[in-house]
Design an enzyme around this catalytic site. Structure first.
Site, PDB file in Angstrom:
ATOM      1  N   PHE A  35       0.815  -1.229   0.000  1.00  0.00           N
ATOM      2  CA  PHE A  35       0.000   0.000   0.000  1.00  0.00           C
ATOM      3  C   PHE A  35       0.840   1.266   0.000  1.00  0.00           C
ATOM      4  CE2 PHE A  35       0.812  -0.140   4.589  1.00  0.00           C
ATOM      5  CZ  PHE A  35       1.006   1.213   4.876  1.00  0.00           C
ATOM      6  N   CYS A  43       9.499   1.861   3.393  1.00  0.00           N
ATOM      7  CA  CYS A  43      10.407   0.757   3.737  1.00  0.00           C
ATOM      8  C   CYS A  43      11.831   1.261   3.915  1.00  0.00           C
ATOM      9  CB  CYS A  43      10.364  -0.315   2.663  1.00  0.00           C
ATOM     10  SG  CYS A  43      10.995   0.300   1.116  1.00  0.00           S
ATOM     11  N   SER A  60       5.300  -6.941   3.343  1.00  0.00           N
ATOM     12  CA  SER A  60       5.862  -7.237   4.662  1.00  0.00           C
ATOM     13  C   SER A  60       6.629  -8.566   4.641  1.00  0.00           C
ATOM     14  CB  SER A  60       4.726  -7.298   5.681  1.00  0.00           C
ATOM     15  OG  SER A  60       3.824  -8.317   5.302  1.00  0.00           O
ATOM     16  N   GLU A  64      -4.929  -3.762  -2.173  1.00  0.00           N
ATOM     17  CA  GLU A  64      -6.372  -3.515  -2.206  1.00  0.00           C
ATOM     18  C   GLU A  64      -6.746  -2.290  -1.365  1.00  0.00           C
ATOM     19  OE1 GLU A  64      -4.659  -5.802  -0.731  1.00  0.00           O
ATOM     20  OE2 GLU A  64      -5.719  -6.882   0.857  1.00  0.00           O
ATOM     21  N   ARG A  65      -5.773  -1.726  -0.643  1.00  0.00           N
ATOM     22  CA  ARG A  65      -6.072  -0.539   0.180  1.00  0.00           C
ATOM     23  C   ARG A  65      -6.071   0.749  -0.651  1.00  0.00           C
ATOM     24  NH1 ARG A  65      -6.718  -3.190   4.172  1.00  0.00           N
ATOM     25  NH2 ARG A  65      -5.239  -4.623   5.099  1.00  0.00           N
ATOM     26  N   GLU A  95       9.189  -4.062  13.115  1.00  0.00           N
ATOM     27  CA  GLU A  95       8.906  -3.001  12.145  1.00  0.00           C
ATOM     28  C   GLU A  95       7.570  -2.372  12.537  1.00  0.00           C
ATOM     29  OE1 GLU A  95       7.642  -3.970   8.086  1.00  0.00           O
ATOM     30  OE2 GLU A  95       8.845  -2.299   7.360  1.00  0.00           O
ATOM     31  N   LYS A  99      -1.108  -7.176  -9.301  1.00  0.00           N
ATOM     32  CA  LYS A  99      -2.104  -7.252  -8.214  1.00  0.00           C
ATOM     33  C   LYS A  99      -1.670  -6.201  -7.187  1.00  0.00           C
ATOM     34  CE  LYS A  99      -3.067  -8.334  -4.534  1.00  0.00           C
ATOM     35  NZ  LYS A  99      -3.474  -7.301  -3.523  1.00  0.00           N
TER      36      LYS A  99
HETATM   37  P1  NAD Z   1       1.499  -6.612   3.030  1.00  0.00           P
HETATM   38  O1  NAD Z   1       2.552  -7.659   3.108  1.00  0.00           O
HETATM   39  O2  NAD Z   1       0.381  -6.663   4.008  1.00  0.00           O
HETATM   40  O3  NAD Z   1       0.788  -6.643   1.579  1.00  0.00           O
HETATM   41  C1  NAD Z   1       1.541  -6.626   0.400  1.00  0.00           C
HETATM   42  C2  NAD Z   1       0.745  -7.317  -0.694  1.00  0.00           C
HETATM   43  O4  NAD Z   1       0.525  -8.681  -0.320  1.00  0.00           O
HETATM   44  C3  NAD Z   1      -0.623  -6.709  -0.964  1.00  0.00           C
HETATM   45  O5  NAD Z   1      -0.848  -6.674  -2.348  1.00  0.00           O
HETATM   46  C4  NAD Z   1      -1.577  -7.651  -0.256  1.00  0.00           C
HETATM   47  O6  NAD Z   1      -2.839  -7.731  -0.878  1.00  0.00           O
HETATM   48  C5  NAD Z   1      -0.870  -8.984  -0.347  1.00  0.00           C
HETATM   49  N1  NAD Z   1      -1.174  -9.862   0.811  1.00  0.00           N
HETATM   50  C6  NAD Z   1      -1.468  -9.467   2.076  1.00  0.00           C
HETATM   51  N2  NAD Z   1      -1.665 -10.546   2.858  1.00  0.00           N
HETATM   52  C7  NAD Z   1      -1.475 -11.629   2.079  1.00  0.00           C
HETATM   53  C8  NAD Z   1      -1.540 -13.040   2.320  1.00  0.00           C
HETATM   54  N3  NAD Z   1      -1.820 -13.532   3.516  1.00  0.00           N
HETATM   55  N4  NAD Z   1      -1.270 -13.871   1.293  1.00  0.00           N
HETATM   56  C9  NAD Z   1      -0.979 -13.386   0.069  1.00  0.00           C
HETATM   57  N5  NAD Z   1      -0.912 -12.064  -0.217  1.00  0.00           N
HETATM   58  C10 NAD Z   1      -1.158 -11.196   0.775  1.00  0.00           C
HETATM   59  O7  NAD Z   1       2.249  -5.209   3.064  1.00  0.00           O
HETATM   60  P2  NAD Z   1       1.611  -3.751   3.155  1.00  0.00           P
HETATM   61  O8  NAD Z   1       1.072  -3.545   4.532  1.00  0.00           O
HETATM   62  O9  NAD Z   1       0.731  -3.487   1.996  1.00  0.00           O
HETATM   63  O10 NAD Z   1       2.932  -2.855   2.945  1.00  0.00           O
HETATM   64  C11 NAD Z   1       3.798  -2.499   3.983  1.00  0.00           C
HETATM   65  C12 NAD Z   1       4.973  -3.453   4.063  1.00  0.00           C
HETATM   66  O11 NAD Z   1       5.681  -3.461   2.832  1.00  0.00           O
HETATM   67  C13 NAD Z   1       6.001  -3.034   5.112  1.00  0.00           C
HETATM   68  O12 NAD Z   1       6.437  -4.183   5.776  1.00  0.00           O
HETATM   69  C14 NAD Z   1       7.133  -2.435   4.281  1.00  0.00           C
HETATM   70  O13 NAD Z   1       8.407  -2.474   4.878  1.00  0.00           O
HETATM   71  C15 NAD Z   1       7.077  -3.295   3.076  1.00  0.00           C
HETATM   72  N6  NAD Z   1       7.728  -2.653   1.943  1.00  0.00           N
HETATM   73  C16 NAD Z   1       8.959  -3.111   1.581  1.00  0.00           C
HETATM   74  C17 NAD Z   1       9.622  -2.515   0.539  1.00  0.00           C
HETATM   75  C18 NAD Z   1      10.980  -3.009   0.118  1.00  0.00           C
HETATM   76  O14 NAD Z   1      11.450  -2.540  -0.898  1.00  0.00           O
HETATM   77  N7  NAD Z   1      11.627  -3.905   0.824  1.00  0.00           N
HETATM   78  C19 NAD Z   1       9.032  -1.444  -0.155  1.00  0.00           C
HETATM   79  C20 NAD Z   1       7.775  -1.009   0.242  1.00  0.00           C
HETATM   80  C21 NAD Z   1       7.130  -1.630   1.296  1.00  0.00           C
END
Ligand code: NAD
Length: 507
Positions: free
Chosen positions: A152, A284, A229, A179-180, A387, A176
């Site tokens: 998101f 991140c 994450s 969804e937020r 985090e 994909k």
């Molecule tokens: P998230 O892991 O909750 O979601 C990321 C994606 O995974 C979304 O598209 C979501 O729909 C999908 N998803 C969520 N739960 C899932 C599941 N159980 N099974 C399959 N898919 C699932 O992350 P977020 O809250 O959207 O974003 C924040 C996180 O992203 C933080 O941890 C941040 O550090 C990380 N991030 C990392 C980088 C990097 O370059 N390392 C960059 C940006 C964000």
């Protein structure tokens, strides 16, 4: 009540998804109101989208490099022209301040600009006479259909890390998005189609775990890029790799900023506050821990605190706001829970942002939290280990540079790190010893430019290829080496040939 239904972007036409399917709410985080509804695709719908992508990829891979470059240039122009509109969409669903949203579009645009150079990036090599009368050349070919699953916090930039390069390399791409805040992705796909991209080469399918798992196990998806994450990154890596795909899964972070006694402390304090609280800490590459080395800790904390108190929390569309709301009410409460845990564990809350004054909004209903600064944080506390992904900055005190580096290297994450110093030898030693993928020397958020590759170490990345830049090109293509022997032209005779069962060696 939702007043707007977001569409999937499928074969270049808006497509709402199956009647009666599951949907999710999209909030305006500044007001807490549900403003849009997003369809959550089923596995069968994902199957449909992938089938269209397979058909589109078969044609797109043989499009000329010039056509791909021209489409990319046209896409670049459209993004430039529509930057304000995309930024407004981001702010309306993510909450970040408009200027920050424009900045994310600009950094994503740089990847499109990198992809404009695809004819050069896909050049192979050729060696004449690798053996007598025999030549070799290498080519890089697309993997077919690549999928991207994005978080998101950068609803435009992170998708732009992926699909422009994958598509320039000759693949079809299924995105994909989170969804937020899904609208920016759809708008980018519309603009790419307007730029001349054939239908089906880029699809945007919305959804949650069901859609993601369908992509991860789909036999026609060849490569998966994920950013999100750490627990989900691990799940994505394991599931997609078990299904035989190449995977790059970027995870969470806990980035340290080490400040030595000889540093310019005003510059270090400016950097800590900007990188700690920008985008309300939902980056991140945000700094979440300042490691104050030696005797400067009191002075540095005072300078950081003084600056933190000047920050204005507000609605993202207010020009004076420095930081906007968090993404959801649940996330705001989770972050506030960490603040309570820090206090209970004995850390010193120097700046308390739990009840912020909010400029330009209904403070009670938006998902706001003001900047919080902790001093005397111990590495055993959850505010240090976890985090938090919010506007919470911790200061840890370390006796020496070596202790600071040991602390950083003990973290399970390894995304970004910064060192502030005027000592070149210390900087050189730090750069060599620190076990982190992206390092800044007097630079707090060392995000590599588009022509380098972005990625962390440890639990910040599962897989071995970083995103965009040269590693992006190699991730979305497969190498092939062709060895050719033509003998001699018929009019000059026949090349000698004989049976030879020995292992071929070169003489
Ligand atoms: P998230 O892991 O909750 O979601 C990321 C994606 O995974 C979304 O598209 C979501 O729909 C999908 N998803 C969520 N739960 C899932 C599941 N159980 N099974 C399959 N898919 C699932 O992350 P977020 O809250 O959207 O974003 C924040 C996180 O992203 C933080 O941890 C941040 O550090 C990380 N991030 C990392 C980088 C990097 O370059 N390392 C960059 C940006 C964000």
């Amino acid at each position: 009540m939702a007043d707007d239904l977001i569409h999937h972007w499928h074969r270049g036409n808006a497509w709402t998804g199956a009647e009666g399917g599951r949907v999710g709410d999209v909030f305006d985080p500044a007001t807490g109101a549900v403003t849009r509804t997003v369809p959550l695709a089923s596995a069968a719908e994902v199957d449909d989208v992938v089938a269209a992508a397979v058909a589109a990829a078969a044609e797109w891979r043989s499009s000329s490099l010039t056509k791909r470059a021209k489409t990319m240039f046209a896409f670049r122009e459209l993004i430039v022209r529509h930057t304000d509109e995309i930024a407004a969409l981001i702010t309306s669903e993510h909450g970040k301040v408009l200027d920050d949203a424009r900045g994310e579009v600009a950094r994503g645009l740089e990847v499109v600009e990198f992809a404009c150079g695809i004819p050069h990036l896909l050049k192979g090599s050729h060696s004449e006479s690798v053996s007598t009368g025999t030549d070799s050349h290498s080519v890089r070919q697309p993997v077919g259909v690549a999928a991207g699953i994005t978080p998101f916090n950068f609803p435009a930039m992170v998708p732009l890390w992926m699909f422009p390069i994958a598509i320039a390399c000759g693949n079809a791409f299924v995105l994909k998005p989170s969804e937020r805040d899904p609208s920016a992705s759809v708008r980018l796909a519309e603009l790419f189609t307007e730029a001349g991209l054939p239908d089906g080469v880029l699809s945007v399918v919305h959804g949650d775990r069901e859609a993601v798992d369908a992509l991860l196990t789909h036999p026609s998806v060849g490569a998966v890029s994920f950013v999100g994450s750490t627990p989900i990154a691990r799940h994505v890596f394991e599931t997609a790799a078990t299904s035989g795909k190449r995977v790059q899964a970027l995870g969470g972070a806990k980035n340290h900023m080490v400040v030595l006694a000889d540093a310019d402390l005003d510059a270090a304090a400016d950097a800590a506050v900007s990188a700690g609280y920008g985008s309300a800490g939902e980056r991140c590459m945000a700094i979440s821990v300042v490691v104050a080395v030696d005797a400067i800790a009191d002075e540095l904390v005072a300078k950081i605190a003084e600056r933190t108190r000047t920050l204005r929390v507000g609605v993202g569309t207010e020009p004076d706001s420095d930081l906007g709301p968090l993404i959801t009410g649940a996330h705001r409460d989770r972050v506030a829970g960490y603040v309570e845990a820090g206090i209970a564990a004995g850390a010193e809350l120097v700046v308390d942002g739990r009840h912020p004054e909010v400029a330009g909004g209904a403070a009670g209903e938006g998902f706001f939290l003001g900047p919080c600064l902790f001093d005397r944080v111990d590495p055993s506390m959850t505010i240090y280990t976890d985090e938090i992904f919010g506007p919470v900055l911790s200061v840890v005190r370390a006796p020496s540079l070596a202790d600071a580096v040991s602390l950083v290297n003990a973290s399970p994450y390894g995304n970004g790190v910064a060192l502030f110093t005027r000592d070149g030898a210390a900087a050189r030693w730090f750069e060599a010893e620190v076990e982190v993928g992206m390092v800044g020397i007097n630079v707090p958020i060392p995000v590599p430019m588009a022509f380098y590759s972005f990625g962390g170490w440890g639990q910040s990345l599962f897989g071995d290829t970083h995103v965009h830049g040269p590693e992006g090109v190699s991730f979305y293509t497969r190498g092939k080496v062709v060895t050719t022997r033509w003998g001699v032209p018929a009019e000059l005779g026949t090349a000698p040939s004989s049976l030879d069962l020995h292992f071929p060696t070169n003489r």
